[in-house]
Write an enzyme that holds these catalytic residues in place. Structure first.
Site, short mmCIF file in Angstrom:
data_model
loop_
_atom_site.label_atom_id
_atom_site.label_comp_id
_atom_site.label_asym_id
_atom_site.label_seq_id
_atom_site.Cartn_x
_atom_site.Cartn_y
_atom_site.Cartn_z
N GLU A 97 0.84 -1.21 0.00
CA GLU A 97 0.00 0.00 0.00
C GLU A 97 0.87 1.26 0.00
O GLU A 97 1.84 1.34 0.75
CB GLU A 97 -0.89 -0.04 1.24
N HIS A 98 0.49 2.20 -0.84
CA HIS A 98 1.24 3.45 -1.03
C HIS A 98 2.67 3.18 -1.49
O HIS A 98 3.58 3.94 -1.21
CB HIS A 98 1.21 4.30 0.25
N THR A 99 2.83 2.08 -2.19
CA THR A 99 4.13 1.78 -2.80
C THR A 99 4.11 2.05 -4.30
O THR A 99 5.16 2.22 -4.90
CB THR A 99 4.52 0.31 -2.57
N LEU A 105 -12.75 0.86 -3.61
CA LEU A 105 -12.59 -0.39 -4.34
C LEU A 105 -12.46 -0.12 -5.85
O LEU A 105 -12.74 -0.96 -6.68
CB LEU A 105 -13.77 -1.34 -4.06
N SER A 106 -12.05 1.10 -6.16
CA SER A 106 -11.72 1.51 -7.53
C SER A 106 -12.90 1.56 -8.48
O SER A 106 -12.81 1.12 -9.63
CB SER A 106 -10.63 0.60 -8.12
N SER A 108 -13.81 4.20 -9.77
CA SER A 108 -13.42 5.13 -10.83
C SER A 108 -12.53 4.45 -11.87
O SER A 108 -12.76 4.60 -13.08
CB SER A 108 -12.77 6.40 -10.27
N GLU A 116 -7.16 9.97 -15.00
CA GLU A 116 -7.41 10.17 -13.57
C GLU A 116 -6.49 11.29 -13.03
O GLU A 116 -6.91 12.16 -12.28
CB GLU A 116 -7.14 8.85 -12.82
N ASP A 118 -4.46 0.71 -9.40
CA ASP A 118 -5.89 0.43 -9.56
C ASP A 118 -6.22 0.10 -11.02
O ASP A 118 -6.88 -0.90 -11.31
CB ASP A 118 -6.72 1.64 -9.12
N TYR A 125 -4.45 12.31 0.17
CA TYR A 125 -3.66 11.39 -0.67
C TYR A 125 -2.58 12.18 -1.42
O TYR A 125 -1.41 11.79 -1.44
CB TYR A 125 -4.60 10.68 -1.65
#
Ligand code: GLA
Length: 393
Positions: free
Chosen positions: A33-35, A126-127, A129, A161, A173, A223
């Site tokens: 996560e956040h990588t 959960l994406s 978008s 995006e 995502d 974010y």
């Protein structure tokens, strides 16, 4: 599927034979996560839920967009020459952004009527978008024979995006939504875009997603701030060591150079470096079929996101801590950007009901409103639903 076709015909008229149906899933990230925007590894999978798009080409050149999820917005009609972002178009900016980007590659030679229906809970992380972006990109690619491959469609969607919608997300995502595979997680190196599918054996257990139902609030700006802190830290480190991204740092290098960073940057970078390492270890445990060890890495990931990256918050922590206490839990952590959204849990099948009841009860009593739970399956990435498969969906 029959219902969706009937609704499409009621909305736009015409003949059933002219409709084509596309689907793109949502995603859940197991670990890493956040990588992604730090050049590291991620391990997401596509879900069996997602966004359907029914489409027909028309003789004029206008584009008519409708979402069954936002019926109050009605049919949004736009001209191909006027696809710039418009606040008032709300959800429809996602497909508009994709159509605008595709037009730069190849002008469309007809108008379109598109009806969307999504069964991913909106704004839950959960994406939804990335799902509407990819389903639109894939349908345009097929209808107009643009011949982009899936990775190009993924990159195009991420660009929309970032630049059209204005969220500086990484590539995870869109990649998971585009290249997911039933029964498999995707190990993706976000620096090189090398990837491979890893089987996830879910015979005796399931992925249970728990939604905090927390309002999104300032999640996007928080974010973007996380990302900016990482970028500032990278610039400082680059003056001392030759790295392209934070995930190039080894643990030893981090220890050696961390003093050039502010205390806040040190914490953020510590998360990134350790999370990247955990993700690689998680792959080994999955390959060995050692789910318990995988669950332990999920726990450490959550702690690092809570204490070092500071993106969890009361709601996510409450859900995860309640899950850790439950006897049916193999692993539990927050998933996605954080600040709200969902947790991902691996739960023994025989304990799913009591997991949902007990974790739900504890959440309600601490937070004051309900969490939602979804038992999900790992599905395939974006594509057309062909007639013979329709009955399966
Ligand atoms: C969001 C972003 C992704 C990724 C995750 C955190 O889902 O869209 O690119 O950065 O957060 O891992």
């Amino acid at each position: 599927m029959k219902h969706l076709k009937r609704d499409f015909l009621q909305l736009f008229g015409g003949k059933e034979e002219d409709i084509r149906i596309f689907f793109a899933p949502g995603r859940v990230n197991l670990i890493g996560e956040h990588t992604d925007y730090n050049g590291g590894h991620v391990l997401p999978c596509a879900l069996h839920i997602g966004t359907y798009a029914l489409v027909r080409e028309t003789a004029d050149s206008s584009i008519r967009l409708y979402s069954k999820n936002f019926p109050e917005a009605g049919i949004i009609t736009v001209a191909q020459q006027n696809l710039s972002f418009n606040e008032q178009h709300g959800w429809a900016n996602y497909p508009k952004g994709i159509i605008a980007a595709m037009q730069q590659i190849q002008p469309l030679n007809s108008g379109l009527e598109i009806m969307y229906y999504g069964n991913i809970p909106n704004g839950a992380g959960l994406s939804s978008s990335a799902s509407i972006e990819l389903v639109t990109a894939v349908l345009l690619n097929e209808l107009f024979d643009v011949k982009l491959d899936m990775i190009e469609l993924v990159k195009l969607s991420q660009k929309v995006e970032n630049e059209y919608i204005g969220v500086s997300c990484g590539i995870m995502d869109q990649f998971a939504v585009g290249l997911g595979k039933k029964g498999h997680a995707i190990l993706l190196n976000c620096q090189t875009l090398e990837y491979r599918h890893l089987p996830v054996d879910m015979t005796d257990c399931s992925i249970v997603i728990a939604n905090t139902n927390k309002r999104r609030g300032l999640a996007d700006s928080a974010y973007n701030e996380c990302r900016a802190t990482c970028e500032a830290a990278l610039l400082k480190l680059k003056q001392h060591i030759n790295i392209a991204s934070l995930c190039d740092l080894t643990n030893e290098q981090f220890d050696q150079y961390k003093t050039v960073l502010s205390p806040l940057e040190q914490k953020r970078v510590h998360h990134v470096v350790s999370e990247n390492e955990r993700t690689k270890q998680a792959v080994t445990t999955l390959e060995k079929g050692d789910l318990l060890q995988f669950g332990e890495l999920m726990r450490k990931s959550h702690l690092s996101l809570r204490d070092d990256y500071e993106v969890t918050g009361m709601e996510l922590d409450t859900l995860v801590e309640a899950a850790w206490k439950h006897k049916g839990t193999i692993g539990a952590r927050m998933t996605g950007a954080g600040f709200g959204g969902c947790t991902v849990n691996i739960v023994w099948n025989e304990h799913i009901d009591s997991f949902i009841a007990e974790v739900g009860r504890e959440y309600k009593s601490k937070i004051g409103y309900e969490a939602s739970f979804y038992v999900v399956k790992i599905g395939d990435g974006a594509g057309e639903i062909l007639a013979e498969k329709e009955t399966i969906v």
